[in-house]
Design a protein around this motif. Structure first.
Motif, PDB file in Angstrom:
ATOM      1  N   GLN A 182      11.247  26.021  -2.064  1.00 33.73           N
ATOM      2  CA  GLN A 182      11.495  27.498  -2.083  1.00 33.73           C
ATOM      3  C   GLN A 182      10.535  28.176  -1.270  1.00 33.73           C
ATOM      4  O   GLN A 182      10.878  29.164  -0.580  1.00 33.73           O
ATOM      5  N   ALA A 183       9.370  27.764  -0.899  1.00 36.22           N
ATOM      6  CA  ALA A 183       8.332  28.195   0.024  1.00 36.22           C
ATOM      7  C   ALA A 183       8.884  28.475   1.401  1.00 36.22           C
ATOM      8  O   ALA A 183       8.411  29.024   2.086  1.00 36.22           O
ATOM      9  N   ALA A 184       9.419  27.286   1.734  1.00 38.34           N
ATOM     10  CA  ALA A 184      10.080  26.944   3.132  1.00 38.34           C
ATOM     11  C   ALA A 184      11.437  27.790   3.164  1.00 38.34           C
ATOM     12  O   ALA A 184      11.901  27.596   4.500  1.00 38.34           O
ATOM     13  N   ALA A 185      11.758  28.344   2.287  1.00 40.45           N
ATOM     14  CA  ALA A 185      13.464  29.072   2.338  1.00 40.45           C
ATOM     15  C   ALA A 185      13.278  30.393   2.954  1.00 40.45           C
ATOM     16  O   ALA A 185      13.633  31.277   2.369  1.00 40.45           O
ATOM     17  N   TRP A 186      12.959  30.428   4.263  1.00 43.75           N
ATOM     18  CA  TRP A 186      12.552  31.831   4.914  1.00 43.75           C
ATOM     19  C   TRP A 186      14.193  31.770   5.664  1.00 43.75           C
ATOM     20  O   TRP A 186      14.789  31.271   6.199  1.00 43.75           O
ATOM     21  N   PRO A 187      14.706  33.043   5.088  1.00 41.09           N
ATOM     22  CA  PRO A 187      16.055  33.503   5.374  1.00 41.09           C
ATOM     23  C   PRO A 187      16.046  33.822   6.802  1.00 41.09           C
ATOM     24  O   PRO A 187      15.270  34.498   7.596  1.00 41.09           O
ATOM     25  N   MET A 188      17.337  33.401   7.447  1.00 40.38           N
ATOM     26  CA  MET A 188      17.618  34.113   8.857  1.00 40.38           C
ATOM     27  C   MET A 188      19.035  34.830   8.746  1.00 40.38           C
ATOM     28  O   MET A 188      19.956  34.150   8.139  1.00 40.38           O
ATOM     29  N   GLN A 189      19.566  35.514   9.716  1.00 42.16           N
ATOM     30  CA  GLN A 189      20.689  35.890   9.800  1.00 42.16           C
ATOM     31  C   GLN A 189      21.356  34.723  10.559  1.00 42.16           C
ATOM     32  O   GLN A 189      21.053  34.228  11.789  1.00 42.16           O
ATOM     33  N   THR A 190      22.465  34.246  10.162  1.00 39.51           N
ATOM     34  CA  THR A 190      23.130  32.910  10.576  1.00 39.51           C
ATOM     35  C   THR A 190      23.434  33.219  12.097  1.00 39.51           C
ATOM     36  O   THR A 190      24.270  34.145  12.391  1.00 39.51           O
ATOM     37  N   PRO A 191      22.711  32.271  13.046  1.00 40.54           N
ATOM     38  CA  PRO A 191      23.078  32.573  14.533  1.00 40.54           C
ATOM     39  C   PRO A 191      24.644  32.565  14.848  1.00 40.54           C
ATOM     40  O   PRO A 191      25.521  31.780  14.270  1.00 40.54           O
ATOM     41  N   VAL A 192      25.044  33.268  15.795  1.00 41.35           N
ATOM     42  CA  VAL A 192      26.420  33.082  16.183  1.00 41.35           C
ATOM     43  C   VAL A 192      26.617  32.356  17.465  1.00 41.35           C
ATOM     44  O   VAL A 192      25.654  31.988  18.319  1.00 41.35           O
ATOM     45  N   PRO A 193      27.644  31.375  17.426  1.00 42.12           N
ATOM     46  CA  PRO A 193      27.754  30.330  18.580  1.00 42.12           C
ATOM     47  C   PRO A 193      27.560  31.243  19.964  1.00 42.12           C
ATOM     48  O   PRO A 193      28.579  32.461  20.034  1.00 42.12           O
ATOM     49  N   TYR A 194      26.939  30.531  20.992  1.00 37.95           N
ATOM     50  CA  TYR A 194      27.072  31.221  22.210  1.00 37.95           C
ATOM     51  C   TYR A 194      26.439  32.595  22.261  1.00 37.95           C
ATOM     52  O   TYR A 194      26.668  33.464  23.392  1.00 37.95           O
ATOM     53  N   SER A 195      25.673  32.802  21.406  1.00 43.95           N
ATOM     54  CA  SER A 195      24.700  34.170  21.292  1.00 43.95           C
ATOM     55  C   SER A 195      23.632  33.883  21.938  1.00 43.95           C
ATOM     56  O   SER A 195      23.202  32.633  22.560  1.00 43.95           O
ATOM     57  N   PRO A 196      22.766  34.853  22.313  1.00 46.81           N
ATOM     58  CA  PRO A 196      21.434  34.616  23.139  1.00 46.81           C
ATOM     59  C   PRO A 196      20.567  33.792  22.384  1.00 46.81           C
ATOM     60  O   PRO A 196      20.066  32.997  23.279  1.00 46.81           O
ATOM     61  N   PHE A 197      20.515  33.755  21.129  1.00 46.35           N
ATOM     62  CA  PHE A 197      19.764  32.631  20.477  1.00 46.35           C
ATOM     63  C   PHE A 197      20.240  31.355  20.788  1.00 46.35           C
ATOM     64  O   PHE A 197      19.590  30.305  21.158  1.00 46.35           O
ATOM     65  N   HIS A 198      21.366  31.005  20.689  1.00 47.56           N
ATOM     66  CA  HIS A 198      21.959  29.824  20.920  1.00 47.56           C
ATOM     67  C   HIS A 198      21.902  29.289  22.303  1.00 47.56           C
ATOM     68  O   HIS A 198      21.342  28.152  22.640  1.00 47.56           O
ATOM     69  N   LEU A 199      22.206  30.009  23.279  1.00 40.95           N
ATOM     70  CA  LEU A 199      22.102  29.885  24.624  1.00 40.95           C
ATOM     71  C   LEU A 199      20.567  29.511  25.044  1.00 40.95           C
ATOM     72  O   LEU A 199      20.372  28.551  25.833  1.00 40.95           O
ATOM     73  N   CYS A 200      19.702  30.304  24.556  1.00 40.87           N
ATOM     74  CA  CYS A 200      18.509  30.119  24.911  1.00 40.87           C
ATOM     75  C   CYS A 200      17.652  29.071  24.414  1.00 40.87           C
ATOM     76  O   CYS A 200      16.763  28.099  25.065  1.00 40.87           O
ATOM     77  N   ALA A 201      18.004  28.862  23.165  1.00 40.78           N
ATOM     78  CA  ALA A 201      17.528  27.644  22.174  1.00 40.78           C
ATOM     79  C   ALA A 201      18.010  26.294  22.951  1.00 40.78           C
ATOM     80  O   ALA A 201      17.267  25.282  23.323  1.00 40.78           O
ATOM     81  N   ALA A 202      19.219  26.341  23.204  1.00 43.29           N
ATOM     82  CA  ALA A 202      20.015  25.152  23.779  1.00 43.29           C
ATOM     83  C   ALA A 202      19.235  24.856  25.184  1.00 43.29           C
ATOM     84  O   ALA A 202      18.994  23.607  25.306  1.00 43.29           O
ATOM     85  N   ALA A 203      19.183  25.752  26.010  1.00 42.86           N
ATOM     86  CA  ALA A 203      18.683  25.493  27.374  1.00 42.86           C
ATOM     87  C   ALA A 203      17.274  24.886  27.313  1.00 42.86           C
ATOM     88  O   ALA A 203      16.930  23.932  28.063  1.00 42.86           O
TER      89      ALA A 203
END
Length: 263
Positions: A10-31
């Motif tokens: 539970q201490a590690a259960a940090w929530p996040m907004q589920t990333p959208v495929p091909y979003s900047p988060f996805h593309l930058c993380a993948a690269a």
């Protein structure tokens, strides 16, 4: 003890907004992840295969145990979800890396080569395809999202490492030697799907006999021609994808060898 473990997750259960495929988060993380994987594979190509593969297998196994605990205690409220049983195509390199040091006998050269070639061809395929279609990687928790991304970056590293280190074969016969292992894994996956069906929605290798294939494109094929035929076409497509990775890795290995010669 159960409560203590649950508090840990539970201490590690940090929530996040589920990333959208091909979003900047996805593309930058993948690269970034692919860049690091490629660089690491080239840098470690001369490192002992037993140490590298076993270390990677241990890291994958430890992270998988943490993932299973997180799912059990945080996501599913102390119930087990068979959908997440660790026997997908992307899970197999973990097991192969862990057993690789055991294949050290004098008659094990072909088995070692087949294991490395499988990781090169099918592990790399799993890593690349998961990043290309990342809907299964992204979750509303940082822990699960980062686990999914880093797992598949590791698969890309392992595939390229096996290619560049010379552990995997480059010829067509080396690829053909992986097919019995692939078929055996498919058989085990189907056995798990059938055995676990009364208890949950197990869909190992996405070839459940009870549901249409969940992968993009192949889902529609299964709806049109039936589950069994759709699964056979899907597995044929996976085998073809493994062959494409096999051919592509020849260039990576050849380039690495050329760079080493030039240096």
């Amino acid at each position: 003890m159960q409560d203590l473990i649950q508090r840990f997750f539970q201490a590690a259960a940090w929530p996040m907004q589920t990333p959208v495929p091909y979003s900047p988060f996805h593309l930058c993380a993948a690269a970034l992840g692919v860049f690091v994987a490629v660089r690491a594979a080239r840098k470690l190509a001369s490192a002992p295969k037993e140490r590298v593969l076993f270390a990677c297998g241990s890291i994958l196994a430890a992270s998988e145990l943490l993932k299973q605990g997180f799912l059990y205690y945080v996501v599913n409220g102390r119930s087990y979800d068979w959908w997440y049983f660790p026997f997908q195509l992307c899970s197999i390199p973990m097991y192969l890396c862990l057993i690789f040091p055991l294949l050290s006998g004098p008659g094990m050269a072909r088995a070692r080569r087949a294991v490395c070639t499988f990781i090169q061809d099918f592990g790399l395929l799993g890593g690349v395809m998961a990043l290309a279609e990342p809907s299964g990687l992204f979750h509303p928790y940082w822990a699960l999202t980062l686990h999914g991304l880093c797992w598949h970056f590791m698969l890309i590293f392992l595939g390229l490492y096996c290619a560049g280190s010379g552990g995997a074969g480059r010829e067509r016969a080396a690829y053909l030697d992986t097919l019995p292992l692939f078929a055996a894994c498919c058989a085990v996956a189907m056995l798990i799907n059938v055995a676990a069906h009364p208890y949950g929605n197990a869909d190992m290798f996405y070839i459940s006999p009870y549901y249409p294939n969940g992968q993009i494109v192949f889902h529609q094929i299964a709806l049109e021609i039936g589950i069994t035929a759709g699964n056979l076409i899907y597995l044929t497509g996976v085998a073809l994808g493994g062959w494409i990775c096999h051919v592509a890795c020849r260039r990576f290995a050849h380039r690495r060898a050329s760079d080493h010669f030039t240096a």
